[in-house]
Scaffold this active site. Structure first.
Site, PDB file in Angstrom:
ATOM      1  N   THR A  42       0.721  -1.295   0.453  1.00 43.08           N
ATOM      2  CA  THR A  42      -0.057  -0.268  -0.379  1.00 43.08           C
ATOM      3  C   THR A  42       0.907   1.759   0.260  1.00 43.08           C
ATOM      4  O   THR A  42      -0.026   2.512  -0.922  1.00 43.08           O
ATOM      5  CB  THR A  42      -0.713   0.528   1.131  1.00 43.08           C
ATOM      6  OG1 THR A  42      -1.944  -0.992   1.227  1.00 43.08           O
ATOM      7  CG2 THR A  42      -1.793   1.476   1.297  1.00 43.08           C
ATOM      8  N   HIS A 441      22.426  26.200  12.293  1.00 41.89           N
ATOM      9  CA  HIS A 441      21.295  27.998  12.114  1.00 41.89           C
ATOM     10  C   HIS A 441      21.113  28.280  10.615  1.00 41.89           C
ATOM     11  O   HIS A 441      22.752  28.235  10.386  1.00 41.89           O
ATOM     12  CB  HIS A 441      21.926  28.812  12.580  1.00 41.89           C
ATOM     13  CG  HIS A 441      21.390  29.822  13.342  1.00 41.89           C
ATOM     14  ND1 HIS A 441      19.955  30.121  13.381  1.00 41.89           N
ATOM     15  CD2 HIS A 441      21.441  30.867  12.441  1.00 41.89           C
ATOM     16  CE1 HIS A 441      19.641  31.998  13.147  1.00 41.89           C
ATOM     17  NE2 HIS A 441      20.300  32.191  12.130  1.00 41.89           N
TER      18      HIS A 441
END
Length: 456
Positions: A42, A441
């Site tokens: 699936t 960052h």
């Protein structure tokens, strides 16, 4: 009659992976799949992969804008890309096992003759196999509620069939306000469909804390999704080139027109036609195959894996089921359903919602003294860079030892960040470690600094 060391019914994640492992261990394996459109299971063909392909295409469509005609063209491209992607993956999955000399792939419907024999019938095949060990990996199927006219309508789909709809529906009605329904609502509204969700219950996403559910609902409504609560669909009828739903909310009966109706009212274990009673395999009261912590059924040499066992219906659970069965058959039997740790999940909304562990409500009900951490997604620099500022992050902390009990991330890239929280919960890492950790960052992951700095 052919004899095999192992017979695997179903080509899903657990079954296909186990077939390869058993073959590598020198076992002769037969794997049976009912449809040549479902090699790989699936997830690859009708679930995780095609829906995420649509999510990505819909986000691109929303970003480039345009009217309905332009969005409909994007949708047609998305359908073609989904077909290319699933076809490629399906063929790779088939070739990987079909090319293994210890594996025999059979395409047809399987049913038990007795506890060791399985009949297979399909195009050009009608035979009985005998196996020392048998594995049931037949997945789940959509539940269709008994609403008058629903099954007769030409405009009604389940999640698998809607993904193959060639033309973008201008008006999409979704029956069911659960996770599958919300995911489809999110990406179809990004494509440009007018989406209406009909939910019979009064509470939105009842498994989640109220503040998280409210944030998700607010985001969906801001993007144009209409959600009807305590609404009952009394009938469906085709009229001209669309469907008409008669929907009652309280004392009010209204008609809602739809170019397509998605039935997203849940999924049920797929045991139809398996003739489990001939093998002596017991079912649970909810119709799933009954299995113990090692995934043995009521018949010791028959195992069950994946969605057919009931419970959490995720492809990574089916993969972990393989590990459990492999441990039982080829290892020391130490891996079980009881020790796989916290299970994360993600709903690919825009932005995605991800969760692992206990909610605030669950933690309080279980008697924990808790501390909470919350952070609006708009406070994350990377969210501002991405211009994806909807959402809310929340964590539940054990006040006695600082360990993380649960996390709820409704923000961009939450499906990646949640895996860090799963590891922290399983390893019993105090929240302060994540609070003080150094992250790159600007990233969404560095939000964990600020989230856990907000613990109260």
């Amino acid at each position: 009659m052919k004899h095999f060391d192992a017979i695997v019914i179903g080509f899903g994640k657990g079954g296909k992976t186990l077939s390869g492992a058993l073959a590598a261990a020198g076992k002769q394996v037969a794997i049976i799949e009912r449809s040549d459109r479902m090699y790989g299971g699936t997830c690859i063909n009708a679930g995780c992969i095609p829906t995420k392909s649509f999510v990505h295409s819909a986000a691109l469509s929303a970003a480039q804008g345009g009217g309905f005609a332009e969005k409909a063209a994007c949708y047609r491209d998305a359908v073609a890309e989904k077909e290319r992607l699933t076809g490629m993956l399906r063929q790779k999955n088939f070739d990987k096992l079909d090319g293994n000399p210890n594996v025999t792939v059979l395409t047809g419907a399987a049913s038990f003759v007795d506890a060791h024999r399985v009949a297979v019938k399909g195009a050009g095949i009608d035979e009985i196999l005998e196996g020392d060990t048998v594995f049931i990996n037949t997945g789940a199927q959509a539940f269709i509620p008994p609403i008058p006219g629903l099954q007769e309508s030409k405009h009604v789909y389940v999640s698998e069939t809607l993904l193959s709809l060639a033309e973008l529906p201008q008006r999409l009605v979704i029956l069911g306000g659960g996770y599958i329904g919300m995911e489809f609502a999110s990406f179809y509204t990004n494509f440009g469909s007018k989406v209406t969700v009909i939910q019979d219950g009064a509470v939105f996403l009842p498994r989640e804390d109220a503040d998280i559910a409210a944030a998700v609902l607010e985001s969906l409504r801001a993007r144009g999704v209409e959600v009807l609560f305590s609404a009952k669909t009394e009938s469906v009828a085709d009229r001209d080139a669309h469907a008409v739903l008669s929907v009652r909310t309280g004392d009010t009966l209204r008609e809602i027109e739809a170019d397509a109706v998605l039935v997203a009212t849940g999924r049920r274990p797929n045991v139809s036609g398996l003739n489990l009673e001939a093998a002596g395999v017991a079912l649970t009261p909810h119709g799933a195959v009954q299995a113990d912590e090692h995934l043995r059924t009521s018949v010791p040499h028959i195992y069950a894996m994946g969605d057919v066992v009931g419970g959490l219906q995720f492809t990574y659970i089916s993969l972990d089921d393989f590990r459990i069965v492999q441990s039982a058959l080829l290892g020391d039997g130490s891996r079980t359903t009881q020790n796989r740790g916290a299970v994360p999940y993600s709903v690919f909304l825009d932005p995605p919602f991800s969760r692992v562990g206990l909610s605030e409500k669950e933690a309080r009900e279980q008697g924990y003294r808790i501390r909470l951490a919350t952070l609006p997604a708009a406070a994350i620099p990377k969210a501002q860079v991405l211009r994806k500022t909807d959402g809310l992050l929340k964590a539940v902390i054990n006040a006695d030892n600082g360990q993380i009990l649960g996390a709820h991330l409704f923000c961009e890239e939450s499906h990646e960040i949640i895996n860090i929280l799963k590891l922290a919960i399983d390893a019993k890492i105090p929240y302060t470690v994540l609070r003080d950790n150094i992250y790159t960052h600007p990233t969404m992951g560095e939000a964990l600094n600020d989230l856990f700095a907000s613990v109260k």
